[in-house]
Design an enzyme around this catalytic site. Structure first.
Site, short mmCIF file in Angstrom:
data_model
loop_
_atom_site.label_atom_id
_atom_site.label_comp_id
_atom_site.label_asym_id
_atom_site.label_seq_id
_atom_site.Cartn_x
_atom_site.Cartn_y
_atom_site.Cartn_z
N ASP A 58 0.82 -1.22 0.00
CA ASP A 58 0.00 0.00 0.00
C ASP A 58 0.85 1.27 0.00
O ASP A 58 0.37 2.34 0.37
CB ASP A 58 -0.95 0.00 1.20
CG ASP A 58 -0.21 0.07 2.53
OD1 ASP A 58 1.02 -0.09 2.52
OD2 ASP A 58 -0.87 0.29 3.55
N GLU A 59 2.10 1.16 -0.43
CA GLU A 59 2.96 2.35 -0.43
C GLU A 59 3.94 2.27 -1.60
O GLU A 59 4.50 1.21 -1.88
CB GLU A 59 3.72 2.43 0.89
CG GLU A 59 4.60 3.66 1.00
CD GLU A 59 5.28 3.74 2.36
OE1 GLU A 59 4.72 4.36 3.27
OE2 GLU A 59 6.37 3.16 2.52
#
Length: 322
Positions: free
Chosen positions: A52-53
């Site tokens: 998620d990054e």
């Protein structure tokens, strides 16, 4: 575990218990892949640092204003295609961009222009600096004692016996508080990490964006509808999960795996993992199933489960992919 205990206490008192929703990692991975493709439309260089990054390079735009416009487009397309919000930080380096991305969650866009990095960081808690975890934070909050060992950033500082000195409490809470230490002092306290920290708290970071992102593992887990210790059922689900993980492995670009890890979560949310690293890399489903079963079996008897706790969840993961 603590949240579950609180929920059970509430339920026993006739109050509504908490509802626990378990993650769907396969769905996360699919969404992450789609978002990565969106970002790659706007940037020639993207580093996927986690599910998620990601970091991406917008320097070709030539200005922070242009970068802001591009990020606005990225946010709108992600919202349109994936029905998700995202937070973006724009900075002159990865350190600043990462911290800026956390400022206005869940749907923020924060810009830190060049030359303003140090001022931007000053009033954040020291935990905001990547690499400062709870143990390093604890070290800076402790009172210095006579005979202190030199701490390292990956283990809790331990202090030998002796009277406290008349020195004042370190009282390091904010990033700006850390600046009272020189580079040599930080290095003496924390080793090489202390020297790196000296530059980080001043907003200086020269780590590059690395395009190549190698998947570190492939795994799945399953939460049972009813907590159980029925060995036949649990073993059959383990075999099914192993097959599913293996199918994803075969569809990937990887040819071998070397480490098998299983996860077991008990009814009280206590979670344990066990791993086995093969002497030689393997591409074989039978090897995966056999090793996973060897790791799981002790949880079905007294070796790993002496109190005969019911099992809520099991998972299988392969690592060290080649």
């Amino acid at each position: 575990s603590f949240a579950w205990q609180m929920s059970e206490e509430a339920r026993k008192k006739g109050l509504p218990p908490a509802v626990f929703l378990f993650p769907n990692f396969l769905k996360y991975e699919k969404s992450s892949s789609k978002i990565s493709k969106i970002v790659r439309k706007f940037s020639p260089l993207v580093e996927q640092s986690s599910i998620d990054e990601m970091y991406f390079d917008l320097s070709r735009g030539g200005s922070f204003k242009k970068a802001e416009e591009i990020c606005g487009k990225i946010k709108r397309e992600i919202k349109k295609e994936e029905k998700l919000t995202c937070s973006i930080g724009i900075g002159s380096n990865k350190l600043i961009a990462k911290i800026a991305s956390d400022v206005k969650k869940p749907n923020g866009l924060t810009i830190v222009e060049k030359g303003k990095e140090e001022a931007f960081l000053e009033n954040f808690p020291i935990r905001k600096i990547p690499g400062i975890g709870p143990k390093t934070e604890e070290f800076f909050l402790r009172r210095q004692r006579v005979g202190a060992r030199k701490p390292t950033f990956w283990s809790a500082p331990r202090f030998s016996g002796g009277a406290e000195t008349s020195g004042k409490n370190k009282n390091i809470v904010l990033v700006k508080d850390l600046k009272k230490f020189s580079k040599d002092e930080l290095k003496k306290m924390l080793g090489k990490w202390g020297e790196d920290l000296y530059f980080k708290i001043r907003g200086i970071d020269d780590s590059p964006i690395v395009e190549e992102y190698e998947a570190k593992s492939i795994g799945e887990q399953e939460t049972f509808l009813k907590d159980t210790l029925e060995s036949k059922f649990i073993i059959s689900r383990l075999s099914h999960i192993s097959e599913s993980v293996f199918e994803r492995f075969k569809k990937s670009e990887f040819k071998n795996f070397k480490t098998i890890t299983i996860t077991v979560r008990f009814a009280g949310f206590e979670t344990k993992t066990r791993s086995r690293t093969l002497s030689q890399p393997s591409p074989d489903l039978k090897t995966l199933q056999f090793e996973a079963l060897k790791l799981l079996t002790p949880f079905l008897d007294k070796r790993e489960n002496p109190k005969r706790k019911l099992i809520r969840l099991i998972g299988v993961r392969i690592e060290k992919l080649e």
